[in-house]
Design an enzyme around this catalytic site. Sequence first.
Site, PDB file in Angstrom:
ATOM      1  N   HIS A  43      60.486  85.594  10.724  1.00 39.86           N
ATOM      2  CA  HIS A  43      60.039  85.266  12.090  1.00 39.86           C
ATOM      3  C   HIS A  43      58.956  84.205  12.014  1.00 39.86           C
ATOM      4  O   HIS A  43      58.182  84.168  11.051  1.00 39.86           O
ATOM      5  CB  HIS A  43      59.434  86.492  12.783  1.00 39.86           C
ATOM      6  CG  HIS A  43      60.420  87.564  13.074  1.00 39.86           C
ATOM      7  ND1 HIS A  43      61.328  87.487  14.098  1.00 39.86           N
ATOM      8  CD2 HIS A  43      60.635  88.751  12.471  1.00 39.86           C
ATOM      9  CE1 HIS A  43      62.072  88.577  14.115  1.00 39.86           C
ATOM     10  NE2 HIS A  43      61.675  89.370  13.125  1.00 39.86           N
ATOM     11  N   HIS A  92      60.335  90.245   6.893  1.00 44.15           N
ATOM     12  CA  HIS A  92      60.152  91.693   6.845  1.00 44.15           C
ATOM     13  C   HIS A  92      61.502  92.397   6.896  1.00 44.15           C
ATOM     14  O   HIS A  92      62.535  91.770   7.167  1.00 44.15           O
ATOM     15  CB  HIS A  92      59.226  92.185   7.974  1.00 44.15           C
ATOM     16  CG  HIS A  92      59.806  92.110   9.350  1.00 44.15           C
ATOM     17  ND1 HIS A  92      59.195  92.674  10.452  1.00 44.15           N
ATOM     18  CD2 HIS A  92      60.944  91.537   9.822  1.00 44.15           C
ATOM     19  CE1 HIS A  92      59.937  92.457  11.528  1.00 44.15           C
ATOM     20  NE2 HIS A  92      60.988  91.774  11.176  1.00 44.15           N
ATOM     21  N   ASP A 132      51.131  84.443   5.588  1.00 43.61           N
ATOM     22  CA  ASP A 132      51.973  83.275   5.827  1.00 43.61           C
ATOM     23  C   ASP A 132      52.917  83.029   4.644  1.00 43.61           C
ATOM     24  O   ASP A 132      52.485  82.978   3.487  1.00 43.61           O
ATOM     25  CB  ASP A 132      51.102  82.039   6.069  1.00 43.61           C
ATOM     26  CG  ASP A 132      51.893  80.855   6.585  1.00 43.61           C
ATOM     27  OD1 ASP A 132      52.902  81.068   7.303  1.00 43.61           O
ATOM     28  OD2 ASP A 132      51.517  79.711   6.279  1.00 43.61           O
ATOM     29  N   HIS A 133      54.208  82.915   4.953  1.00 44.05           N
ATOM     30  CA  HIS A 133      55.261  82.733   3.953  1.00 44.05           C
ATOM     31  C   HIS A 133      55.335  83.892   2.951  1.00 44.05           C
ATOM     32  O   HIS A 133      55.682  83.695   1.780  1.00 44.05           O
ATOM     33  CB  HIS A 133      55.128  81.379   3.239  1.00 44.05           C
ATOM     34  CG  HIS A 133      55.486  80.229   4.145  1.00 44.05           C
ATOM     35  ND1 HIS A 133      54.683  79.815   5.174  1.00 44.05           N
ATOM     36  CD2 HIS A 133      56.586  79.443   4.189  1.00 44.05           C
ATOM     37  CE1 HIS A 133      55.267  78.812   5.808  1.00 44.05           C
ATOM     38  NE2 HIS A 133      56.427  78.569   5.240  1.00 44.05           N
ATOM     39  N   HIS A 156      64.525  89.461   6.861  1.00 33.46           N
ATOM     40  CA  HIS A 156      64.755  88.283   7.701  1.00 33.46           C
ATOM     41  C   HIS A 156      63.393  87.787   8.145  1.00 33.46           C
ATOM     42  O   HIS A 156      62.396  88.493   8.016  1.00 33.46           O
ATOM     43  CB  HIS A 156      65.630  88.646   8.916  1.00 33.46           C
ATOM     44  CG  HIS A 156      64.989  89.683   9.789  1.00 33.46           C
ATOM     45  ND1 HIS A 156      65.088  91.032   9.540  1.00 33.46           N
ATOM     46  CD2 HIS A 156      64.191  89.554  10.872  1.00 33.46           C
ATOM     47  CE1 HIS A 156      64.384  91.691  10.450  1.00 33.46           C
ATOM     48  NE2 HIS A 156      63.824  90.825  11.264  1.00 33.46           N
ATOM     49  N   GLU A 172      56.563  88.128  18.217  1.00 28.97           N
ATOM     50  CA  GLU A 172      57.528  88.076  17.121  1.00 28.97           C
ATOM     51  C   GLU A 172      58.618  87.047  17.446  1.00 28.97           C
ATOM     52  O   GLU A 172      59.149  86.386  16.560  1.00 28.97           O
ATOM     53  CB  GLU A 172      58.151  89.450  16.891  1.00 28.97           C
ATOM     54  CG  GLU A 172      58.899  89.542  15.581  1.00 28.97           C
ATOM     55  CD  GLU A 172      59.454  90.925  15.357  1.00 28.97           C
ATOM     56  OE1 GLU A 172      58.940  91.623  14.468  1.00 28.97           O
ATOM     57  OE2 GLU A 172      60.400  91.307  16.077  1.00 28.97           O
ATOM     58  N   CYS A 175      67.878  94.339  11.908  1.00 31.38           N
ATOM     59  CA  CYS A 175      66.511  94.269  11.337  1.00 31.38           C
ATOM     60  C   CYS A 175      66.387  95.143  10.093  1.00 31.38           C
ATOM     61  O   CYS A 175      65.372  95.094   9.394  1.00 31.38           O
ATOM     62  CB  CYS A 175      65.479  94.683  12.372  1.00 31.38           C
ATOM     63  SG  CYS A 175      65.450  93.593  13.792  1.00 31.38           S
TER      64      CYS A 175
END
Length: 135
Positions: free
Chosen positions: A41, A14, A79-80, A39, A124, A33
Amino acid sequence: MLYVTRREVFSASHRLHNESLSSIENRQIYGKCNNPYGHGHNYVLEVVVAGEVDPITGYVIDIKSLKDLIIEQVVSKVDHRHLNYEVDFMKGIIPTTENFAIAIWNQLSGKIPSGKLYSVKLYETENNYVEYKGE
Ligand code: NI
């Protein structure tokens, strides 16, 4: 009343950025961020369902059905993925942990087959998490 928790993990990227603020303000508020390329998580999601134990089954909820719902409504969509660009239910939402937890609640709310949605806890990082209870 009992509380049943299902945990799922997923990875997503994100970028924290508010279009209505200047670049300088965005950097001040979000720091690294706000990195233009985003980047990632490794998120941990805990969904809690509250209810009475069914005298026939001994369950509040069949945990397999809760798992399947979380996978279908959340994990398979995030996811991903890059939360800013690829996730329909995050469109136009700044993907802070707070906003993401609320959006996940909204994805699950009203779809729990038995008992009721009690909370969504979203980690997170190991040390940072938020919890949302629908209000
Ligand atoms: Ni982040």
